[in-house]
Design an enzyme around this catalytic site. Structure first.
Site, PDB file in Angstrom:
ATOM      1  N   SER A 106       0.794  -1.240   0.000  1.00 45.14           N
ATOM      2  CA  SER A 106       0.000   0.000   0.000  1.00 45.14           C
ATOM      3  C   SER A 106       0.823   1.285   0.000  1.00 45.14           C
ATOM      4  O   SER A 106       0.259   2.361  -0.225  1.00 45.14           O
ATOM      5  CB  SER A 106      -0.941   0.024   1.201  1.00 45.14           C
ATOM      6  OG  SER A 106      -2.026  -0.813   0.952  1.00 45.14           O
ATOM      7  N   TYR A 131      -3.501  -2.510 -10.453  1.00 46.01           N
ATOM      8  CA  TYR A 131      -3.424  -2.326  -8.998  1.00 46.01           C
ATOM      9  C   TYR A 131      -2.535  -3.392  -8.329  1.00 46.01           C
ATOM     10  O   TYR A 131      -1.683  -3.069  -7.494  1.00 46.01           O
ATOM     11  CB  TYR A 131      -4.849  -2.349  -8.408  1.00 46.01           C
ATOM     12  CG  TYR A 131      -4.876  -2.332  -6.904  1.00 46.01           C
ATOM     13  CD1 TYR A 131      -4.619  -1.166  -6.187  1.00 46.01           C
ATOM     14  CD2 TYR A 131      -5.134  -3.498  -6.174  1.00 46.01           C
ATOM     15  CE1 TYR A 131      -4.624  -1.159  -4.797  1.00 46.01           C
ATOM     16  CE2 TYR A 131      -5.142  -3.497  -4.788  1.00 46.01           C
ATOM     17  CZ  TYR A 131      -4.885  -2.327  -4.101  1.00 46.01           C
ATOM     18  OH  TYR A 131      -4.881  -2.329  -2.727  1.00 46.01           O
ATOM     19  N   TYR A 155      -4.909   3.792   7.806  1.00 47.52           N
ATOM     20  CA  TYR A 155      -6.270   3.248   7.907  1.00 47.52           C
ATOM     21  C   TYR A 155      -6.897   3.596   9.254  1.00 47.52           C
ATOM     22  O   TYR A 155      -6.877   4.748   9.660  1.00 47.52           O
ATOM     23  CB  TYR A 155      -6.268   1.723   7.683  1.00 47.52           C
ATOM     24  CG  TYR A 155      -5.317   1.342   6.588  1.00 47.52           C
ATOM     25  CD1 TYR A 155      -5.571   1.724   5.286  1.00 47.52           C
ATOM     26  CD2 TYR A 155      -4.129   0.669   6.852  1.00 47.52           C
ATOM     27  CE1 TYR A 155      -4.688   1.432   4.272  1.00 47.52           C
ATOM     28  CE2 TYR A 155      -3.248   0.362   5.836  1.00 47.52           C
ATOM     29  CZ  TYR A 155      -3.534   0.747   4.554  1.00 47.52           C
ATOM     30  OH  TYR A 155      -2.657   0.464   3.567  1.00 47.52           O
ATOM     31  N   VAL A 173       1.243  -3.778   3.783  1.00 49.76           N
ATOM     32  CA  VAL A 173       1.201  -5.076   4.465  1.00 49.76           C
ATOM     33  C   VAL A 173       2.450  -5.933   4.227  1.00 49.76           C
ATOM     34  O   VAL A 173       2.578  -7.006   4.802  1.00 49.76           O
ATOM     35  CB  VAL A 173      -0.069  -5.905   4.129  1.00 49.76           C
ATOM     36  CG1 VAL A 173      -1.311  -5.274   4.710  1.00 49.76           C
ATOM     37  CG2 VAL A 173      -0.201  -6.148   2.642  1.00 49.76           C
ATOM     38  N   LYS A 195       0.344   3.376  -2.970  1.00 51.72           N
ATOM     39  CA  LYS A 195      -0.854   4.198  -3.201  1.00 51.72           C
ATOM     40  C   LYS A 195      -0.526   5.687  -3.222  1.00 51.72           C
ATOM     41  O   LYS A 195      -1.190   6.470  -3.891  1.00 51.72           O
ATOM     42  CB  LYS A 195      -1.914   3.895  -2.134  1.00 51.72           C
ATOM     43  CG  LYS A 195      -2.498   2.488  -2.247  1.00 51.72           C
ATOM     44  CD  LYS A 195      -3.330   2.128  -1.015  1.00 51.72           C
ATOM     45  CE  LYS A 195      -3.932   0.736  -1.127  1.00 51.72           C
ATOM     46  NZ  LYS A 195      -4.545   0.309   0.138  1.00 51.72           N
TER      47      LYS A 195
HETATM   48  N1  GLN Z   1      -2.318  -5.189  -2.081  1.00 44.87           N
HETATM   49  C1  GLN Z   1      -2.844  -5.117  -0.748  1.00 44.87           C
HETATM   50  C2  GLN Z   1      -4.353  -5.270  -0.773  1.00 44.87           C
HETATM   51  O1  GLN Z   1      -4.977  -4.772  -1.662  1.00 44.87           O
HETATM   52  C3  GLN Z   1      -2.435  -3.811  -0.135  1.00 44.87           C
HETATM   53  C4  GLN Z   1      -2.956  -3.655   1.280  1.00 44.87           C
HETATM   54  C5  GLN Z   1      -2.006  -2.943   2.209  1.00 44.87           C
HETATM   55  O2  GLN Z   1      -0.799  -2.898   2.022  1.00 44.87           O
HETATM   56  N2  GLN Z   1      -2.551  -2.436   3.280  1.00 44.87           N
HETATM   57  O3  GLN Z   1      -4.934  -5.874   0.077  1.00 44.87           O
END
Ligand code: GLN
Length: 304
Positions: free
Chosen positions: A64, A189, A240, A258, A67
């Site tokens: 993430s 993505y 988050y 993650v 992003k």
């Molecule tokens: N690719 C992961 C997902 O879509 C990214 C989530 C994350 O890093 N929080 O679940």
């Protein structure tokens, strides 16, 4: 003048003494294979001095954290028009939650939760000629490092188990907030999330967020107002349902993934990346958060 190297050495030693709580992400099968004992910190200051400790040259899946970079490229493409498709409010929900999406007619709360990042991916699939290749060259240019690449195995692995992301993309489509095919958007993505980078490369890439939109080679990618907006989103939405906790403990804008990485920064001052794969219940690196809390406490440097 701060002795960042001494601080990093102290933090590394002290955090390693704490119990290594949490679990490596396993819902993307390929990520489950990573050792939870890895731990690295890298700091790049505004004068481009580098400070390092631990496993900071080993590459991992940035997930993430990407992003922030896809949002940056989308703002370069369509600037303020991004905000017609995605809001800028913290969600207070887990990164992959879908309930608010239904309540709010397919407008994701912000671009740093999965649904919001999928809308940003849709914008890039529309705007870029060769979306995956163009996004990768954007990252390579920012970092001035042509060796950065996607990890195809991780992208494939997430495609196999990314049921929630398929659900989010289909919901977005049903509300008319996804222009391209679900498959094409998610292929982009999953690739952006699979970017394989180390803490040094992450600091190099994020340098523009501490340097008013200019990368390490002094080329301008975003203007000061765009940087202000993206840094604000990292502060309010970068973790988050733990964004409040991160602001409270650390006091810096940042973004987690993650794969166990975190990037955090103090504008005009420094950018820091940590990597430790064991995640707390909210999906953020437990040791990474502890290390950054120590860093802003020891240096007395935070945005507050
Ligand atoms: N690719 C992961 C997902 O879509 C990214 C989530 C994350 O890093 N929080 O679940």
């Amino acid at each position: 003048m701060q002795d960042f190297q001494q601080h990093l050495d102290t933090i590394h030693r002290d955090v390693l003494k704490l119990p290594n709580t949490g679990n490596v992400a396993s819902y993307i099968p390929e990520l489950a294979a990573v050792s939870n004992s890895k731990f690295g910190i890298h700091l790049l200051d505004i004068q481009k001095n580098k400070y390092a400790v631990g496993d900071c040259t080993e590459r991992f899946s940035i997930q993430s954290i990407s992003k922030v970079l896809s949002l940056s490229l989308a703002m370069r493409c369509i600037n303020e028009a991004v905000w017609k498709r995605v809001d800028v409010e913290p969600s207070g929900d887990p990164f992959n939650h879908l309930s608010l999406l239904e309540l709010e007619d397919g407008i994701p709360r912000n671009p740093l939760i999965n649904a919001g990042a999928i809308v940003i991916a849709d914008i890039l699939v529309s705007e870029l000629e060769n979306p995956k290749a163009d996004f990768l060259s954007f990252i390579r240019d920012l970092a001035n490092d042509p060796s950065i690449s996607y990890d195809e195995k991780v992208a494939k692995s997430e495609r196999k188990t990314g049921f929630k992301n398929f659900a989010a993309a289909n919901l977005l489509k049903s509300y008319g907030n996804l222009t391209n095919d679900v498959e094409d958007v998610l292929d982009f993505y999953f690739h952006q999330c699979s970017l394989h980078m180390n803490c040094v490369q992450l600091c190099d890439t994020f340098y523009l967020f501490i340097n008013r939109g200019k990368c390490k080679r002094n080329k301008t990618y975003l203007n000061i107002n765009q940087i202000k907006r993206i840094n604000a989103l990292m502060l309010t939405c970068g973790f988050y349902d733990e964004a409040g906790e991160f602001a409270f403990e650390v006091g810096l804008p940042g973004k987690s993934g993650v794969g166990g990485g975190i990037v955090a920064l103090l504008p005009n001052n420094f950018c820091v990346a940590t990597w430790s794969p064991a995640l707390n219940k909210k999906g953020n690196s437990a040791r990474g958060m502890a290390a950054l809390e120590h860093l802003t406490t020891l240096t007395e440097l935070s945005i507050f």
